[in-house]
Design an enzyme around this catalytic site. Structure first.
Site, PDB file in Angstrom:
ATOM      1  N   LEU A   1      34.481  41.416  55.264  1.00 47.08           N
ATOM      2  CA  LEU A   1      35.810  40.788  55.197  1.00 47.08           C
ATOM      3  C   LEU A   1      35.875  39.810  54.032  1.00 47.08           C
ATOM      4  CD1 LEU A   1      38.575  40.337  56.807  1.00 47.08           C
ATOM      5  CD2 LEU A   1      37.484  38.248  57.649  1.00 47.08           C
TER       6      LEU A   1
ATOM      7  N   LYS B   1      29.457  31.617  47.208  1.00 48.05           N
ATOM      8  CA  LYS B   1      29.353  31.631  45.737  1.00 48.05           C
ATOM      9  C   LYS B   1      29.392  30.228  45.157  1.00 48.05           C
ATOM     10  CE  LYS B   1      32.174  35.824  46.072  1.00 48.05           C
ATOM     11  NZ  LYS B   1      33.271  35.500  47.012  1.00 48.05           N
TER      12      LYS B   1
ATOM     13  N   ASP C   1      32.630  37.542  53.297  1.00 47.38           N
ATOM     14  CA  ASP C   1      32.502  37.107  51.899  1.00 47.38           C
ATOM     15  C   ASP C   1      33.261  35.787  51.698  1.00 47.38           C
ATOM     16  OD1 ASP C   1      31.744  37.931  49.026  1.00 47.38           O
ATOM     17  OD2 ASP C   1      33.845  37.345  48.860  1.00 47.38           O
TER      18      ASP C   1
ATOM     19  N   HIS D   1      29.574  32.630  40.934  1.00 43.81           N
ATOM     20  CA  HIS D   1      30.920  33.184  41.139  1.00 43.81           C
ATOM     21  C   HIS D   1      31.442  33.859  39.877  1.00 43.81           C
ATOM     22  CE1 HIS D   1      34.710  32.728  43.780  1.00 43.81           C
ATOM     23  NE2 HIS D   1      34.848  33.759  42.981  1.00 43.81           N
TER      24      HIS D   1
ATOM     25  N   TYR E   1      37.167  28.960  47.416  1.00 48.50           N
ATOM     26  CA  TYR E   1      38.265  29.383  48.294  1.00 48.50           C
ATOM     27  C   TYR E   1      38.782  28.235  49.160  1.00 48.50           C
ATOM     28  CZ  TYR E   1      36.583  34.058  46.973  1.00 48.50           C
ATOM     29  OH  TYR E   1      36.170  35.163  46.273  1.00 48.50           O
TER      30      TYR E   1
HETATM   31  N1  LIG Z   1      34.008  37.295  43.038  1.00 43.91           N
HETATM   32  C1  LIG Z   1      35.263  37.167  42.678  1.00 43.91           C
HETATM   33  O1  LIG Z   1      35.589  36.619  41.627  1.00 43.91           O
HETATM   34  C2  LIG Z   1      36.310  37.717  43.556  1.00 43.91           C
HETATM   35  C3  LIG Z   1      36.002  38.048  44.852  1.00 43.91           C
HETATM   36  N2  LIG Z   1      36.959  38.562  45.695  1.00 43.91           N
HETATM   37  C4  LIG Z   1      36.571  38.845  47.091  1.00 43.91           C
HETATM   38  O2  LIG Z   1      37.053  40.135  47.450  1.00 43.91           O
HETATM   39  C5  LIG Z   1      37.951  40.012  48.538  1.00 43.91           C
HETATM   40  C6  LIG Z   1      39.024  41.081  48.480  1.00 43.91           C
HETATM   41  O3  LIG Z   1      39.781  41.015  47.296  1.00 43.91           O
HETATM   42  P1  LIG Z   1      41.285  40.468  47.243  1.00 43.91           P
HETATM   43  O4  LIG Z   1      41.524  40.061  45.834  1.00 43.91           O
HETATM   44  O5  LIG Z   1      41.478  39.488  48.308  1.00 43.91           O
HETATM   45  O6  LIG Z   1      42.184  41.734  47.444  1.00 43.91           O
HETATM   46  P2  LIG Z   1      42.255  43.043  48.357  1.00 43.91           P
HETATM   47  O7  LIG Z   1      42.257  44.179  47.422  1.00 43.91           O
HETATM   48  O8  LIG Z   1      41.272  42.996  49.451  1.00 43.91           O
HETATM   49  O9  LIG Z   1      43.737  42.908  48.952  1.00 43.91           O
HETATM   50  C7  LIG Z   1      44.059  41.922  49.872  1.00 43.91           C
HETATM   51  C8  LIG Z   1      45.574  41.965  50.072  1.00 43.91           C
HETATM   52  O10 LIG Z   1      45.941  43.216  50.639  1.00 43.91           O
HETATM   53  C9  LIG Z   1      46.619  43.024  51.866  1.00 43.91           C
HETATM   54  N3  LIG Z   1      46.095  44.030  52.808  1.00 43.91           N
HETATM   55  C10 LIG Z   1      44.917  44.009  53.473  1.00 43.91           C
HETATM   56  N4  LIG Z   1      44.757  45.092  54.235  1.00 43.91           N
HETATM   57  C11 LIG Z   1      45.877  45.835  54.062  1.00 43.91           C
HETATM   58  C12 LIG Z   1      46.300  47.058  54.608  1.00 43.91           C
HETATM   59  N5  LIG Z   1      45.548  47.715  55.482  1.00 43.91           N
HETATM   60  N6  LIG Z   1      47.503  47.535  54.216  1.00 43.91           N
HETATM   61  C13 LIG Z   1      48.267  46.864  53.344  1.00 43.91           C
HETATM   62  N7  LIG Z   1      47.916  45.688  52.793  1.00 43.91           N
HETATM   63  C14 LIG Z   1      46.724  45.178  53.147  1.00 43.91           C
HETATM   64  C15 LIG Z   1      46.300  41.615  52.304  1.00 43.91           C
HETATM   65  O11 LIG Z   1      47.383  41.063  53.014  1.00 43.91           O
HETATM   66  P3  LIG Z   1      47.247  40.157  54.345  1.00 43.91           P
HETATM   67  O12 LIG Z   1      46.045  39.296  54.222  1.00 43.91           O
HETATM   68  O13 LIG Z   1      48.513  39.382  54.326  1.00 43.91           O
HETATM   69  O14 LIG Z   1      47.157  41.120  55.495  1.00 43.91           O
HETATM   70  C16 LIG Z   1      46.117  40.910  50.965  1.00 43.91           C
HETATM   71  O15 LIG Z   1      47.357  40.521  50.437  1.00 43.91           O
HETATM   72  C17 LIG Z   1      38.476  38.582  48.386  1.00 43.91           C
HETATM   73  O16 LIG Z   1      39.171  38.120  49.516  1.00 43.91           O
HETATM   74  C18 LIG Z   1      37.214  37.854  48.061  1.00 43.91           C
HETATM   75  O17 LIG Z   1      36.439  37.662  49.212  1.00 43.91           O
HETATM   76  C19 LIG Z   1      38.221  38.825  45.217  1.00 43.91           C
HETATM   77  C20 LIG Z   1      38.585  38.501  43.934  1.00 43.91           C
HETATM   78  C21 LIG Z   1      37.653  37.880  43.001  1.00 43.91           C
HETATM   79  C1  LIG Z   2      45.186  29.872  35.663  1.00 44.01           C
HETATM   80  C2  LIG Z   2      45.954  29.444  36.858  1.00 44.01           C
HETATM   81  C3  LIG Z   2      45.406  29.361  38.112  1.00 44.01           C
HETATM   82  C4  LIG Z   2      44.028  29.786  38.316  1.00 44.01           C
HETATM   83  C5  LIG Z   2      43.620  30.793  39.091  1.00 44.01           C
HETATM   84  C6  LIG Z   2      42.243  31.112  39.256  1.00 44.01           C
HETATM   85  C7  LIG Z   2      41.230  30.412  38.478  1.00 44.01           C
HETATM   86  C8  LIG Z   2      41.900  32.050  40.138  1.00 44.01           C
HETATM   87  C9  LIG Z   2      40.555  32.399  40.401  1.00 44.01           C
HETATM   88  C10 LIG Z   2      40.333  33.291  41.306  1.00 44.01           C
HETATM   89  C11 LIG Z   2      39.046  33.724  41.730  1.00 44.01           C
HETATM   90  C12 LIG Z   2      37.815  33.266  41.100  1.00 44.01           C
HETATM   91  C13 LIG Z   2      39.104  34.565  42.779  1.00 44.01           C
HETATM   92  C14 LIG Z   2      38.144  35.223  43.505  1.00 44.01           C
HETATM   93  O1  LIG Z   2      37.072  34.984  43.869  1.00 44.01           O
HETATM   94  C15 LIG Z   2      46.177  28.791  39.264  1.00 44.01           C
HETATM   95  C16 LIG Z   2      45.351  27.726  39.931  1.00 44.01           C
HETATM   96  C17 LIG Z   2      46.551  29.863  40.273  1.00 44.01           C
HETATM   97  C18 LIG Z   2      47.493  28.122  38.812  1.00 44.01           C
HETATM   98  C19 LIG Z   2      48.210  28.913  37.779  1.00 44.01           C
HETATM   99  C20 LIG Z   2      47.360  29.076  36.561  1.00 44.01           C
END
Ligand SMILES: NC(=O)C1=CN([C@@H]2O[C@H](COP(=O)(O)OP(=O)(O)OC[C@H]3O[C@@H](n4cnc5c(N)ncnc54)[C@H](OP(=O)(O)O)[C@@H]3O)[C@@H](O)[C@H]2O)C=CC1
Ligand SMILES: CC1=C(/C=C/C(C)=C/C=C/C(C)=C/C=O)C(C)(C)CCC1
Length: 322
Positions: A17, A77, A43, A111, A48
């Site tokens: 998750l 992370k 995760d 991260h 976060y």
């Molecule tokens: N290391 C990094 O830099 C990053 C790590 N991650 C990790 O990966 C995880 C998953 O990636 P994330 O970017 O959150 O995106 P996802 O691709 O997992 O999408 C999540 C979104 O999809 C919606 N959703 C979930 N299940 C369904 C479904 N069955 N049908 C339709 N919509 C759905 C959720 O809505 P709702 O919650 O409203 O149901 C949410 O808005 C993160 O939460 C984080 O733990 C993500 C980005 C960067």
């Molecule tokens: C630039 C920027 C932002 C930065 C977003 C960042 C840095 C997101 C990082 C996400 C990660 C690392 C996700 C998953 O693990 C904000 C604060 C939304 C405000 C608008 C401009």
């Protein structure tokens, strides 16, 4: 549920998750629903800003005997704001362990390869960017190797590392990263990075497997992976949802997959995707929809660089959404 064997010898559940953008007031409930339904991998991340609520619910579930610590796989992370010296790196882990109310993590990741100045408000992140420095990453890694020795985490890994940045890290690393967690979905399949990680014994974790439809930088007109005709067609053949097809595709490709949801029905729906079996033909048609399209550019971490430079794009020539 299937698992992937790491270079430490331990197994990581292939399905977990995600908790990014899971707001306080909802994340605890989501984790509770997930664990009660059978999720065993969560995760998390310092960035976060919701680990305290995850910790409270984990304690509750341990006390109620719903699950034991050793049966869960918990990842967190290192904050990009706490990378400049050993004390800060240690503070990030200590803060995470305190908030999660755990003695150890199963996996601790850098991260991202970019650092930002300590104390920068998240909303003003761009003002506090320091950038990518291989020497800084090398010393962060050395500190993290010490965390393994102390038993504070069972494994260490990286996130958002390109081949070039991983190669730089491997020049000085004593421990090979167990995992590289990167954006990966049917529109950004990362085949070259996947192959590279495999060749080094680094497990590949797919974040944003559904295409992160609620990401902060979503623009009208951006490609939407869950609306792809091939995804929808395969979904309707199986009586499944597009999300389930997106998840099953990555699981069946041998990856670790961590979809996020705070919606009960979706948390359950996503778990059921672990039972969906796609045919070779369906896998082939999903492989064919790759657009090399990156949704999370990370450009805010390095405004002086182009997105191609950030991701060492000569490796994959990714088409990146700005
Ligand atoms: N290391 C990094 O830099 C990053 C790590 N991650 C990790 O990966 C995880 C998953 O990636 P994330 O970017 O959150 O995106 P996802 O691709 O997992 O999408 C999540 C979104 O999809 C919606 N959703 C979930 N299940 C369904 C479904 N069955 N049908 C339709 N919509 C759905 C959720 O809505 P709702 O919650 O409203 O149901 C949410 O808005 C993160 O939460 C984080 O733990 C993500 C980005 C960067
Ligand atoms: C630039 C920027 C932002 C930065 C977003 C960042 C840095 C997101 C990082 C996400 C990660 C690392 C996700 C998953 O693990 C904000 C604060 C939304 C405000 C608008 C401009």
């Amino acid at each position: 549920m299937s698992s992937v064997t790491l270079n430490t010898g331990a197994s990581i559940p292939a399905f977990g998750l995600g908790t990014w953008q899971s707001p306080k007031g909802a994340v605890g409930k989501a984790v509770e629903i997930a664990i009660r339904a059978g999720y065993r991998h969560i995760d998390c991340a310092h960035l976060y800003e919701n680990e305290d609520e995850v910790g409270e619910v984990l304690q509750k579930l341990f006390k109620e005997g719903v699950v034991k610590r050793e049966d869960l796989y918990i990842t967190s992370k290192l904050s990009c704001f706490l990378m400049s010296n050993k004390e800060d790196v240690t503070e990030s882990l200590t803060d995470t362990l305190t908030k999660l109310q755990l003695d150890y993590l199963d996996l601790y990741l850098i991260h991202c390869p970019f650092a930002a100045k300590k104390g920068t408000p998240f909303m003003k992140l761009q003002e506090g960017i320091i950038g990518y420095f291989p020497d800084m990453i090398a010393s962060v890694w050395e500190t993290m190797e010490g965390f393994v020795a102390k038993g504070l985490t069972k494994a260490i890994g990286i996130s958002n590392f390109s081949i070039t940045k991983t190669e730089n890290l491997l020049k000085t690393a004593k421990i090979v990263p167990a995992v590289n967690q990167v954006e990966c979905h049917a529109y950004l399949q990362q085949t070259k990075l996947q192959q590279y990680c495999k060749s080094k014994g680094i497990a590949f974790e797919a974040y944003s497997p559904l295409g992160s439809p609620a990401r902060f930088n979503v623009q009208p007109g951006d490609p939407v992976v869950m609306e792809d005709p091939a995804v929808k067609e395969i979904a309707s053949k199986h009586g499944a949802s597009p999300a389930q097809v997106c998840i099953a595709f990555l699981l069946q490709s041998g990856l670790v997959v961590i979809p996020k949801s705070v919606t009960e029905s979706r948390i359950i729906e996503n778990l059921k995707a672990t039972e969906l079996v796609l045919t070779d033909e369906e896998m082939k048609s999903l492989r064919a929809i790759d657009k090399n399209c990156r949704l999370l550019s990370f450009q805010w971490f390095a405004p002086d660089k182009t997105v191609d430079q950030i991701w060492d794009a000569s490796e994959d020539e990714a088409f990146v959404l700005q």
